[in-house]
Design a protein around this motif. Structure first.
Motif, mmCIF file in Angstrom:
data_model
loop_
_atom_site.group_PDB
_atom_site.id
_atom_site.type_symbol
_atom_site.label_atom_id
_atom_site.label_comp_id
_atom_site.label_asym_id
_atom_site.label_seq_id
_atom_site.Cartn_x
_atom_site.Cartn_y
_atom_site.Cartn_z
ATOM 1 N N GLY A 167 -46.729 -13.842 45.739
ATOM 2 C CA GLY A 167 -46.593 -15.110 46.321
ATOM 3 C C GLY A 167 -46.379 -16.107 45.411
ATOM 4 O O GLY A 167 -46.230 -17.388 45.730
ATOM 5 N N ASN A 168 -45.977 -15.771 44.072
ATOM 6 C CA ASN A 168 -45.413 -16.562 43.178
ATOM 7 C C ASN A 168 -44.744 -15.912 42.153
ATOM 8 O O ASN A 168 -44.633 -14.623 41.829
ATOM 9 C CB ASN A 168 -46.790 -17.131 42.195
ATOM 10 N N GLN A 169 -43.613 -16.624 41.459
ATOM 11 C CA GLN A 169 -42.529 -16.043 40.807
ATOM 12 C C GLN A 169 -43.104 -15.566 39.436
ATOM 13 O O GLN A 169 -42.412 -14.811 38.638
ATOM 14 C CB GLN A 169 -41.237 -16.891 40.523
ATOM 15 N N GLN A 170 -44.159 -16.221 38.815
ATOM 16 C CA GLN A 170 -44.622 -15.840 37.604
ATOM 17 C C GLN A 170 -45.956 -15.311 37.615
ATOM 18 O O GLN A 170 -46.606 -14.974 38.572
ATOM 19 C CB GLN A 170 -45.044 -17.253 36.858
ATOM 20 N N ALA A 171 -45.746 -14.469 36.660
ATOM 21 C CA ALA A 171 -46.929 -13.026 36.629
ATOM 22 C C ALA A 171 -48.498 -13.797 36.395
ATOM 23 O O ALA A 171 -48.382 -14.928 36.159
ATOM 24 C CB ALA A 171 -46.731 -12.247 35.502
ATOM 25 N N ARG A 469 -54.543 -18.953 46.986
ATOM 26 C CA ARG A 469 -54.403 -17.980 48.127
ATOM 27 C C ARG A 469 -52.991 -17.253 48.002
ATOM 28 O O ARG A 469 -52.269 -17.821 47.250
ATOM 29 C CB ARG A 469 -54.566 -18.676 49.253
ATOM 30 N N LEU A 470 -52.716 -16.184 48.639
ATOM 31 C CA LEU A 470 -51.484 -15.321 48.597
ATOM 32 C C LEU A 470 -50.395 -16.284 48.811
ATOM 33 O O LEU A 470 -49.266 -16.242 48.382
ATOM 34 C CB LEU A 470 -51.648 -14.306 49.551
ATOM 35 N N THR A 471 -50.416 -17.059 49.929
ATOM 36 C CA THR A 471 -49.313 -17.916 50.284
ATOM 37 C C THR A 471 -49.130 -19.357 49.563
ATOM 38 O O THR A 471 -48.506 -20.310 50.120
ATOM 39 C CB THR A 471 -49.234 -18.136 51.897
ATOM 40 N N ASP A 472 -50.013 -19.684 48.700
ATOM 41 C CA ASP A 472 -50.014 -20.807 47.996
ATOM 42 C C ASP A 472 -50.436 -22.035 48.946
ATOM 43 O O ASP A 472 -51.562 -21.879 49.688
ATOM 44 C CB ASP A 472 -48.866 -20.987 47.157
#
Length: 483
Positions: A167-171, A469-472
């Motif tokens: 859900g995010n581009q950064q690790a 959350r997963l979906t930010d």
């Protein structure tokens, strides 16, 4: 000699626990606990609903067939006759609209349109267009639900795959399967809730990293466990030489006493997590070899999945293992299949790649269906983004390449909770832009969570002063896809 001295002589900490000297530490056995029992670790949960669904689920388990490298939707699912009519002409600027490009095509002075070399036909009640490269998938069209209007924000592989999985581009964020483990727990006390299987279609493709199945800031019990092919599917699970099951049991009992004393003084929940992982590892010494043993499968099953299903570590073999894992009520099975990054020589390479995935993907659906498992299992197939309508490099009738394209691509789902034989969303005549019913990555994630009985806005975890959350802070459930 007392038991402590015996343990010191008989076992090295590296052999038994796979400690940091081996490069993985206790993380190698992460996610081996029933996650409904403990939610400690970095950060804290303030969500009383964790460990049970928010409402009645339609899906009990997920098998996610992730096609790493980004399959070309224009060769597989999204037929565009306009590309044939305008073959070799430059992509109109009115279509491109100044979209940023990767460094691989940004220097091109022309963007010649490339029609697919392969033919398409319509299948199923929804008249879904599917390429001749996927004859087995085409026969299952009546069970599939296509999303032709997927779009993402990332234009390069690593951030795009990470975005789909976390859900995010950064690790650093928890992975999809880790959120499921955290939110719903495990239905099998002897296997992880989240299992990862890896395969390659061809060499030299984009690498995959453990961050894709990481627990992030969730407790380490929710990390995905990679099951490898070969005699040692989980590192450091087997007893080292000279140690039998009884000796291991005595060591665990003594180690538990030591950890209980330590917990009384420091109150660190990771101490309990670690012991629960060791206990699960002890049980997995029996459950894992039994689950991964395909020697008793009848010949017709191997014939169904194709000849590669007898070769450990292949996509076909992993599809068969995925069926066995969901039979054992593993919640989230993630397959990663590499080999789809086709910037050049696409017509030849995609033919090789589809041959490795077409039959086993279709067989998995058919196999689940004949066992009644498709009624409560969701199967997902797709990559991190799509491919562009123009040729990367020189264009000929028989050869061309396609660069990354985040604006529009296709994935499919099959099984519990989704409508059958339908196509959702639409792209323009070039397959370049979504023109109807767009589905963002967060929308897709919210929809899968919904099918599992989870409200994506309520499944949160507080870390460093913020609820995640997963979906930010995004995402909506795509209700027209729901059965």
């Amino acid at each position: 000699m007392d038991i402590q001295d015996q343990l010191h002589d008989q076992l090295s900490r590296r052999n038994f626990l796979g400690q940091a000297s081996a490069g993985i530490g206790t993380m190698a056995l992460a996610s081996l606990l029933n996650p409904t029992t403990l939610f400690g670790g970095t950060g804290s949960s303030d969500n009383p609903a964790v460990g049970k669904p928010h409402f009645a689920p339609k899906v009990k388990r997920v098998i996610y067939l992730f096609q790493s490298g980004a399959p070309s939707q224009l060769e597989l699912f999204d037929y565009k006759p306009k590309l044939e009519a305008m073959w070799g002409q430059d992509l109109p600027e009115s279509v491109r609209k100044g979209q940023r490009l990767t460094g691989m095509t940004a220097g091109q002075s022309k963007f010649p349109l490339a029609a697919s070399k392969y033919k398409f036909a319509k299948y199923g009640p929804g008249q879904m267009t599917i390429s001749e490269l996927l004859p087995h998938t085409a026969r299952m069209a009546g069970d599939l639900s296509f999303i032709r209007s997927m779009h993402t924000e990332a234009i390069n592989h690593d951030p795009a795959v990470t975005f789909f999985q976390t859900g995010n581009q950064q690790a650093g964020r928890p992975s999809f399967g880790s959120w499921i483990s955290y939110g719903l727990g495990s239905d099998n006390q002897n296997l992880p809730a989240f299992v990862v299987l890896l395969s390659k279609g061809r060499n030299g493709d984009q690498p995959l990293y453990a961050k894709l199945w990481s627990n992030g800031f969730l407790s380490s019990v929710h990390q995905g466990v990679v099951f490898r092919s070969g005699p040692d599917p989980v590192y450091y699970l087997n007893n080292p030489p000279g140690i039998d099951k009884a000796s291991r049991r005595r060591m665990l009992d003594y180690l538990t006493k030591l950890h209980q004393e330590q917990f009384k003084h420091v109150l660190d929940p990771e101490i309990n997590n670690r012991m629960a992982q060791y206990e699960m590892a002890y049980r997995m010494q029996t459950s894992v070899p039994e689950t991964l043993d395909i020697s008793k499968e009848p010949d017709y099953i191997f014939d169904m999945y194709g000849p590669d299903s007898r070769k450990p570590g292949t996509f076909a073999a992993n599809c068969l293992l995925a069926r066995k894992l969901v039979e054992k009520d593993v919640k989230f099975v993630q397959l990663y299949h590499q080999g789809w990054d086709q910037h050049g020589n696409l017509p030849n390479d995609i033919k090789i790649q589809t041959k490795s995935v077409d039959q086993p993907s279709a067989a998995l659906i058919a196999d689940l269906k004949q066992r009644g498992l498709l009624d409560d299992t969701l199967v997902i197939w797709g990559g991190e983004f799509g491919r562009g309508a123009y040729s990367q490099g020189k264009l000929t009738r028989d050869n061309y390449g396609r660069d990354h394209h985040p604006r529009a691509f296709t994935i499919w789902m099959a099984g519990a909770g989704v409508k059958k034989g339908v196509v959702y969303g639409e792209t323009d005549d070039f397959g370049y832009n979504v023109i109807k019913d767009p589905v963002h990555v967060h929308d897709f994630q919210a929809t899968v969570l919904h099918l599992m009985g989870i409200d994506h806005e309520k499944l949160t975890f507080k870390s460093q002063g913020r609820r995640y959350r997963l979906t930010d802070v995004h995402g909506k459930v795509i209700k027209p896809l729901l059965a």
